[in-house]
Design an enzyme around this catalytic site. Structure first.
Site, PDB file in Angstrom:
ATOM      1  N   LYS A  22      -4.090 -55.224  50.850  1.00 58.13           N
ATOM      2  CA  LYS A  22      -4.379 -56.651  51.098  1.00 58.13           C
ATOM      3  C   LYS A  22      -5.629 -57.072  50.319  1.00 58.13           C
ATOM      4  CE  LYS A  22      -6.740 -57.984  54.954  1.00 58.13           C
ATOM      5  NZ  LYS A  22      -7.881 -58.874  54.693  1.00 58.13           N
ATOM      6  N   ASN A  23      -6.689 -56.266  50.426  1.00 55.28           N
ATOM      7  CA  ASN A  23      -7.968 -56.707  49.867  1.00 55.28           C
ATOM      8  C   ASN A  23      -8.052 -56.546  48.361  1.00 55.28           C
ATOM      9  OD1 ASN A  23      -8.625 -57.459  52.402  1.00 55.28           O
ATOM     10  ND2 ASN A  23     -10.025 -55.773  52.820  1.00 55.28           N
ATOM     11  N   CYS A 115     -15.828 -66.012  61.589  1.00 55.60           N
ATOM     12  CA  CYS A 115     -14.690 -65.416  62.294  1.00 55.60           C
ATOM     13  C   CYS A 115     -15.308 -64.467  63.319  1.00 55.60           C
ATOM     14  CB  CYS A 115     -13.783 -64.686  61.326  1.00 55.60           C
ATOM     15  SG  CYS A 115     -14.558 -63.267  60.646  1.00 55.60           S
ATOM     16  N   ARG A 120     -20.385 -64.892  58.571  1.00 52.41           N
ATOM     17  CA  ARG A 120     -19.674 -64.866  57.273  1.00 52.41           C
ATOM     18  C   ARG A 120     -20.227 -65.927  56.314  1.00 52.41           C
ATOM     19  NH1 ARG A 120     -14.924 -61.973  58.042  1.00 52.41           N
ATOM     20  NH2 ARG A 120     -15.044 -61.414  55.856  1.00 52.41           N
ATOM     21  N   ASP A 303     -14.211 -51.494  57.692  1.00 59.06           N
ATOM     22  CA  ASP A 303     -12.847 -51.867  58.096  1.00 59.06           C
ATOM     23  C   ASP A 303     -12.128 -50.744  58.833  1.00 59.06           C
ATOM     24  OD1 ASP A 303     -11.998 -54.002  55.251  1.00 59.06           O
ATOM     25  OD2 ASP A 303     -13.297 -54.264  56.979  1.00 59.06           O
ATOM     26  N   ARG A 394      -1.980 -60.125  59.837  1.00 66.05           N
ATOM     27  CA  ARG A 394      -2.720 -60.570  58.639  1.00 66.05           C
ATOM     28  C   ARG A 394      -2.898 -59.405  57.670  1.00 66.05           C
ATOM     29  NH1 ARG A 394      -8.200 -63.324  59.901  1.00 66.05           N
ATOM     30  NH2 ARG A 394      -8.207 -63.115  57.638  1.00 66.05           N
TER      31      ARG A 394
HETATM   32  C1  EPZ Z   1     -14.389 -58.087  52.172  1.00 63.07           C
HETATM   33  O1  EPZ Z   1     -14.913 -59.198  52.888  1.00 63.07           O
HETATM   34  C2  EPZ Z   1     -13.112 -57.702  52.897  1.00 63.07           C
HETATM   35  N1  EPZ Z   1     -12.175 -58.826  52.870  1.00 63.07           N
HETATM   36  C3  EPZ Z   1     -13.427 -57.335  54.340  1.00 63.07           C
HETATM   37  O2  EPZ Z   1     -12.211 -56.889  54.937  1.00 63.07           O
HETATM   38  C4  EPZ Z   1     -14.423 -56.177  54.339  1.00 63.07           C
HETATM   39  O3  EPZ Z   1     -14.787 -55.887  55.687  1.00 63.07           O
HETATM   40  C5  EPZ Z   1     -15.675 -56.579  53.547  1.00 63.07           C
HETATM   41  O4  EPZ Z   1     -15.292 -56.973  52.210  1.00 63.07           O
HETATM   42  C6  EPZ Z   1     -16.676 -55.433  53.453  1.00 63.07           C
HETATM   43  O5  EPZ Z   1     -16.074 -54.337  52.849  1.00 63.07           O
HETATM   44  C7  EPZ Z   1     -11.447 -59.050  51.756  1.00 63.07           C
HETATM   45  O6  EPZ Z   1     -11.574 -58.362  50.762  1.00 63.07           O
HETATM   46  C8  EPZ Z   1     -10.461 -60.188  51.820  1.00 63.07           C
HETATM   47  P1  EPZ Z   1     -18.819 -59.003  52.008  1.00 63.07           P
HETATM   48  P2  EPZ Z   1     -16.168 -60.038  52.296  1.00 63.07           P
HETATM   49  O7  EPZ Z   1     -19.049 -60.245  51.240  1.00 63.07           O
HETATM   50  O8  EPZ Z   1     -16.034 -60.155  50.830  1.00 63.07           O
HETATM   51  C9  EPZ Z   1     -22.565 -60.674  54.396  1.00 63.07           C
HETATM   52  C10 EPZ Z   1     -10.478 -56.870  56.517  1.00 63.07           C
HETATM   53  O9  EPZ Z   1     -10.432 -56.513  57.702  1.00 63.07           O
HETATM   54  N2  EPZ Z   1     -22.572 -61.723  53.373  1.00 63.07           N
HETATM   55  O10 EPZ Z   1     -18.974 -57.683  51.339  1.00 63.07           O
HETATM   56  O11 EPZ Z   1     -16.303 -61.252  53.102  1.00 63.07           O
HETATM   57  C11 EPZ Z   1     -21.329 -60.790  55.293  1.00 63.07           C
HETATM   58  O12 EPZ Z   1     -21.549 -61.735  56.330  1.00 63.07           O
HETATM   59  C12 EPZ Z   1     -11.670 -57.663  56.033  1.00 63.07           C
HETATM   60  O13 EPZ Z   1      -9.599 -56.611  55.657  1.00 63.07           O
HETATM   61  C13 EPZ Z   1     -23.637 -62.624  53.351  1.00 63.07           C
HETATM   62  O14 EPZ Z   1     -24.561 -62.561  54.167  1.00 63.07           O
HETATM   63  O15 EPZ Z   1     -17.355 -59.031  52.644  1.00 63.07           O
HETATM   64  C14 EPZ Z   1     -21.190 -59.391  55.808  1.00 63.07           C
HETATM   65  O16 EPZ Z   1     -22.090 -59.205  56.882  1.00 63.07           O
HETATM   66  C15 EPZ Z   1     -12.679 -57.929  57.136  1.00 63.07           C
HETATM   67  N3  EPZ Z   1     -23.641 -63.606  52.411  1.00 63.07           N
HETATM   68  C16 EPZ Z   1     -21.616 -58.534  54.619  1.00 63.07           C
HETATM   69  O17 EPZ Z   1     -22.410 -59.401  53.788  1.00 63.07           O
HETATM   70  C17 EPZ Z   1     -22.638 -63.714  51.477  1.00 63.07           C
HETATM   71  O18 EPZ Z   1     -22.709 -64.622  50.620  1.00 63.07           O
HETATM   72  C18 EPZ Z   1     -20.445 -57.984  53.803  1.00 63.07           C
HETATM   73  O19 EPZ Z   1     -19.716 -59.084  53.341  1.00 63.07           O
HETATM   74  C19 EPZ Z   1     -21.564 -62.795  51.520  1.00 63.07           C
HETATM   75  C20 EPZ Z   1     -21.553 -61.799  52.458  1.00 63.07           C
END
Ligand code: EPZ
Length: 417
Positions: A22-23, A115, A120, A303, A394
């Site tokens: 998915k990701n 979420c 996020r 995850d 999802r």
């Molecule tokens: C991706 O989300 C994945 N989703 C998530 O999988 C996964 O948990 C995550 O990466 C971490 O590996 C997809 O790829 C669609 P991040 P993403 O930006 O890109 C904070 C699943 O279950 N952050 O690496 O949103 C954020 O709040 C999903 O398949 C900021 O503060 O993850 C989080 O605490 C859930 N500011 C941390 O960083 C930002 O601008 C990691 O977020 C961006 C992120």
């Protein structure tokens, strides 16, 4: 609406095949708007987040078709228009930000929305794109971005997966050299880069923390096979740990699963590897595995956190889970407590004791938490009803159906009442 009814303690004995990630497929689909020709993607999973993303592509004027596990996108008619919310709190719609900027020099789309995992925010995305000369504002739950991305030295103050993907998607057609520092190293980033290179992009360094992108004039159509889903594979590994028995998992990529496998062997699991598969034999008793800390790749994946906590709760413990990535990703704790687990939370740390879980009425509140409730129910005495399984859909093609193939006793029934 439907629920799962899970009958616990029926050992698995069989083989499951892992499908596309998915990701990986979600940012790749967003990236297809950059293509000057038709894109054929293979090994695509039938998930609700994938259909939401195809809806967004259709609304942008692309022609898409999903046949078997192949998706064809003809982006010839793509035009610059606001991306309406694709339904659900889909985080990955934010990848259209980088892709549309790369294609049109403008983008308008909904904030990904908080979420159940926490706020996020997208501040890291916004700061990175502003460094590339893009005007980005957020107001009223929308993101407004204007300006052709310019090649730049970009620094992420946290290796955000989504921000890394957005910078890459914005930079592949930006004249000059963009160097992305402190990039995320998750395998799905590598898949996106390989896909973009198949279209003619010039990218080097993915998998490390510095990625170099040389902008090109044009990207062409291509054919690309999506990588296997490492989180689905890890979820299957956790399921056999709690249900008992033995499970062979095909299309398991060892480097993607090392951390999870190490934790499950500390829990007593017997893990054996072959070139494209892993076999897991459950222990008689799940033993305490010490402290597990989630981290960015190649650390233990956030995850898989809920699924491994479910495994921990099927043993006496104590085991400790520390969630370092999201500020609130312990949604399953009240559900596991209802099954008889004793879990103490302080901040990002959960101390887990359990061992004699009993079936209960369980409610999924997020994607991986929902899968974790199934994992816990497989290891519990008696019957559990899991509601909220739309969250599970999802990210999992047919979790109950696949586990049934391996011997689990799970029924899908209409939601009660
Ligand atoms: C991706 O989300 C994945 N989703 C998530 O999988 C996964 O948990 C995550 O990466 C971490 O590996 C997809 O790829 C669609 P991040 P993403 O930006 O890109 C904070 C699943 O279950 N952050 O690496 O949103 C954020 O709040 C999903 O398949 C900021 O503060 O993850 C989080 O605490 C859930 N500011 C941390 O960083 C930002 O601008 C990691 O977020 C961006 C992120």
């Amino acid at each position: 609406m439907e629920d799962y009814i899970v009958f616990g303690k029926h050992p698995l004995d069989g083989k499951l095949k892992v499908y596309g990630a998915k990701n990986a497929v979600l940012p790749i689909l967003a990236g297809s708007v950059l293509s000057g020709g038709v894109v054929l993607l293979k090994n695509c999973p039938r998930l609700s987040d994938v259909s939401y993303t195809l809806d967004i592509l259709d609304r942008l004027g692309c022609k898409t078709a999903f046949d078997g596990d192949e998706i064809i996108i003809n982006p010839a008619g793509v035009c610059s228009r606001p991306v309406a919310a694709g339904g659900g709190d889909m985080r990955s719609s934010v990848n259209f930000l980088g892709a549309l900027l790369g294609r049109f020099g403008e983008a308008e789309l909904p904030m990904p929305g908080g979420c159940r995992l926490g706020r996020r925010p997208i501040d890291i995305h916004v700061r990175a794109l502003r460094t590339m000369g893009v005007k980005v504002e957020t107001a009223g739950g929308m993101i407004y971005a204007k300006g052709w991305p310019k090649a730049a030295d970009v620094y992420l103050d946290f290796p955000s997966v989504g921000a890394t993907e957005n910078v890459i998607l914005a930079a592949v057609t930006a004249p000059g050299i963009t160097v992305l520092n402190n990039a995320a190293r998750e395998p799905e980033i590598g898949d996106l880069c390989r896909f973009l290179r198949a279209m003619g992009a010039k990218i080097r360094g993915e998998g490390g923390d510095m990625i170099r992108i040389e902008g090109v004039e044009r990207l062409d159509g291509c054919e690309y096979t999506v990588m296997p889903d490492r989180i689905v594979a890890a979820t299957y590994m956790c399921a056999v740990m709690t249900a008992g028995g033995r499970l062979e998992i095909e299309n398991a990529v060892r480097p993607h699963l090392e951390e999870t496998a190490a934790v499950l062997s500390r829990c007593g699991g017997e893990i054996s590897w072959a070139p494209d598969r892993v076999t897991v034999r459950a222990p008689g008793l799940i033993v305490p595995c010490g402290t597990v800390r989630t981290g960015v790749y190649p650390g233990f994946p956030t995850d898989c956190q809920s699924q491994v906590m479910a495994v921990m709760a099927c043993g006496p413990g104590p085991s400790v889970m520390i969630e370092n990535i999201f500020e609130s990703r312990f949604n399953i704790v009240p559900e596991l407590r209802r099954m008889g687990a004793d879990i103490r939370i302080s901040g990002r740390e959960a101390v887990v004791r359990g061992g004699n879980l009993h079936g209960a009425e369980l409610r999924a509140a997020d994607l991986r938490g929902g899968a974790a409730l199934v994992v816990a129910a497989l290891g519990a005495e008696g019957e559990s009803r899991v509601s909220g399984i739309e969250y599970i859909a999802r990210g999992y093609r047919d979790l109950a159906g696949e586990l049934r193939q391996a011997g689990a006793r799970i029924e899908t029934v209409p939601t009660k009442g």
